[in-house]
Write a protein that holds these residues in place. Structure first.
Motif, PDB file in Angstrom:
ATOM      1  N   PHE A  29       0.857  -1.288  -0.053  1.00  0.00           N
ATOM      2  CA  PHE A  29      -0.041  -0.007   0.034  1.00  0.00           C
ATOM      3  C   PHE A  29       0.774   1.277  -0.109  1.00  0.00           C
ATOM      4  CE2 PHE A  29      -2.406  -3.244   2.175  1.00  0.00           C
ATOM      5  CZ  PHE A  29      -3.517  -3.511   1.138  1.00  0.00           C
ATOM      6  N   SER A  30       2.126   1.115  -0.374  1.00  0.00           N
ATOM      7  CA  SER A  30       3.087   2.123  -0.264  1.00  0.00           C
ATOM      8  C   SER A  30       2.975   3.110   0.933  1.00  0.00           C
ATOM      9  CB  SER A  30       2.947   3.378  -1.410  1.00  0.00           C
ATOM     10  OG  SER A  30       3.114   2.380  -2.668  1.00  0.00           O
ATOM     11  N   PHE A  31       2.982   2.185   2.224  1.00  0.00           N
ATOM     12  CA  PHE A  31       3.227   2.975   3.378  1.00  0.00           C
ATOM     13  C   PHE A  31       4.528   3.045   4.040  1.00  0.00           C
ATOM     14  CE2 PHE A  31      -1.326   2.919   5.670  1.00  0.00           C
ATOM     15  CZ  PHE A  31      -1.836   3.509   4.569  1.00  0.00           C
ATOM     16  N   LEU A  32       4.556   3.773   5.063  1.00  0.00           N
ATOM     17  CA  LEU A  32       5.994   3.651   5.987  1.00  0.00           C
ATOM     18  C   LEU A  32       6.128   2.784   6.829  1.00  0.00           C
ATOM     19  CD1 LEU A  32       8.615   5.263   6.224  1.00  0.00           C
ATOM     20  CD2 LEU A  32       7.252   6.535   7.813  1.00  0.00           C
ATOM     21  N   TYR A  33       6.946   1.845   6.773  1.00  0.00           N
ATOM     22  CA  TYR A  33       7.071   0.695   8.061  1.00  0.00           C
ATOM     23  C   TYR A  33       7.818   1.228   9.186  1.00  0.00           C
ATOM     24  CZ  TYR A  33       8.745  -3.459  10.464  1.00  0.00           C
ATOM     25  OH  TYR A  33       8.960  -4.277  11.389  1.00  0.00           O
ATOM     26  N   LEU A  34       7.288   1.216  10.338  1.00  0.00           N
ATOM     27  CA  LEU A  34       8.043   1.448  11.637  1.00  0.00           C
ATOM     28  C   LEU A  34       7.931   0.273  12.614  1.00  0.00           C
ATOM     29  CD1 LEU A  34       6.765   5.158  12.365  1.00  0.00           C
ATOM     30  CD2 LEU A  34       8.909   4.347  11.547  1.00  0.00           C
ATOM     31  N   ASP A  35       9.133  -0.167  12.829  1.00  0.00           N
ATOM     32  CA  ASP A  35       9.402  -1.283  13.475  1.00  0.00           C
ATOM     33  C   ASP A  35       9.622  -0.980  15.179  1.00  0.00           C
ATOM     34  OD1 ASP A  35      10.348  -3.292  14.957  1.00  0.00           O
ATOM     35  OD2 ASP A  35      11.997  -3.904  13.206  1.00  0.00           O
ATOM     36  N   SER A  36       8.611  -0.851  16.076  1.00  0.00           N
ATOM     37  CA  SER A  36       8.986  -0.221  17.260  1.00  0.00           C
ATOM     38  C   SER A  36       9.776  -1.197  18.401  1.00  0.00           C
ATOM     39  CB  SER A  36       7.521  -0.144  18.122  1.00  0.00           C
ATOM     40  OG  SER A  36       6.952  -1.172  18.456  1.00  0.00           O
ATOM     41  N   GLY A  37       9.732  -2.561  17.855  1.00  0.00           N
ATOM     42  CA  GLY A  37      10.757  -3.231  18.642  1.00  0.00           C
ATOM     43  C   GLY A  37      12.315  -2.903  18.338  1.00  0.00           C
TER      44      GLY A  37
END
Ligand code: DC
Length: 232
Positions: A29-37
């Motif tokens: 979906f052309s979103f930004l991915y943020l990995d909180s871990g």
């Protein structure tokens, strides 16, 4: 399928496949991915390297001072993949070792560490069009996220996934250590006082024990169609 500027929150226990799922949603979906871990892991690595974890104890006041002084932890896209940085140093590999995994849950249980990471997540995620994974994204960090998903998988499948992941990275884990680490983290993550792991009441639950990642994406497309009325 084009989605509005929403936040997608994906929560669940360790090794339930959250990051693979979140990354695929981001690219779909052309979103930004943020990995909180990864942010909790980077704080843990930093504390280990600074000698703030010694003889089984965390030097909380020194760690607090370092975070208050503005530890620079952030993500950068390198060759199309999101990578974790401390200052100008890429720490993506170092934060995934079993040693960091064995300290990350106690570090993540400290309230000032959670406040620090939450601040970063709000800073990075406030623009929308973001998919974020963790333990408390849908319950505490972004309780108003428009789409919340809670992933689960059978314990033996989670252990095998973590084992394979470490092997693929050239590490040499023992299965019993992997199982022990998952059990310990499950316990600490869901019993800590500040924002423990739990399913948000309005989260969709997906047990992906026997699903391929392609089937998971099909599932999420169906959920999005049903929830937002988007057909294509
Ligand atoms: O997703 P992960 O295994 O990389 O996360 C590492 C640890 O960080 C996990 O054991 C608990 C903690 N964590 C957390 O407390 N809250 C989050 N939102 C994400 C991770």
């Amino acid at each position: 399928m084009t989605l509005p500027d929403i936040i997608i929150a994906i929560d669940g226990r360790s090794s339930t496949g959250k990051s693979s799922f979140a990354k695929l949603i981001a690219s779909e979906f052309s979103f930004l991915y943020l990995d909180s871990g990864a942010l909790y892991r980077a704080v843990t690595l930093f504390a280990m390297e600074r000698g703030l974890i010694a003889v089984g104890k965390i030097d909380e006041s020194s760690l607090n001072a370092e975070l208050e002084a503005g530890l620079d932890v952030h993500f950068e896209y390198v060759d199309g993949a999101s990578r974790t940085f401390i200052g100008d140093r890429c720490v993506e590999e170092e934060i995934r070792t079993l040693e960091v995994s064995s300290w990350v849950s106690p570090i993540a249980a400290i309230p000032f560490v959670r406040a620090f990471v939450d601040g970063k997540l709000h800073e990075f995620g406030s623009r929308g069009k973001v998919v974020m994974d963790g333990r408390d994204i849908g319950t505490a960090v972004f309780p108003d996220a428009q789409l919340k998903i809670f992933l689960t998988a059978a314990p033996e499948i989670r252990a095998q996934r973590r084992f394979d992941e470490l092997k693929a990275k050239g590490q040499d884990p023992k299965m019993e250590d992997v199982v022990k680490n998952l059990e310990e983290r499950d316990y600490i993550d869901s019993h800590r006082e500040t924002n423990p792991l739990r399913r948000a009441e309005d989260a969709f639950v997906l047990d992906n024990s026997r699903m391929t990642i392609k089937e998971e994406v099909e599932w999420v497309r169906g959920v999005i169609q049903g929830k937002f009325g988007i057909l294509e």
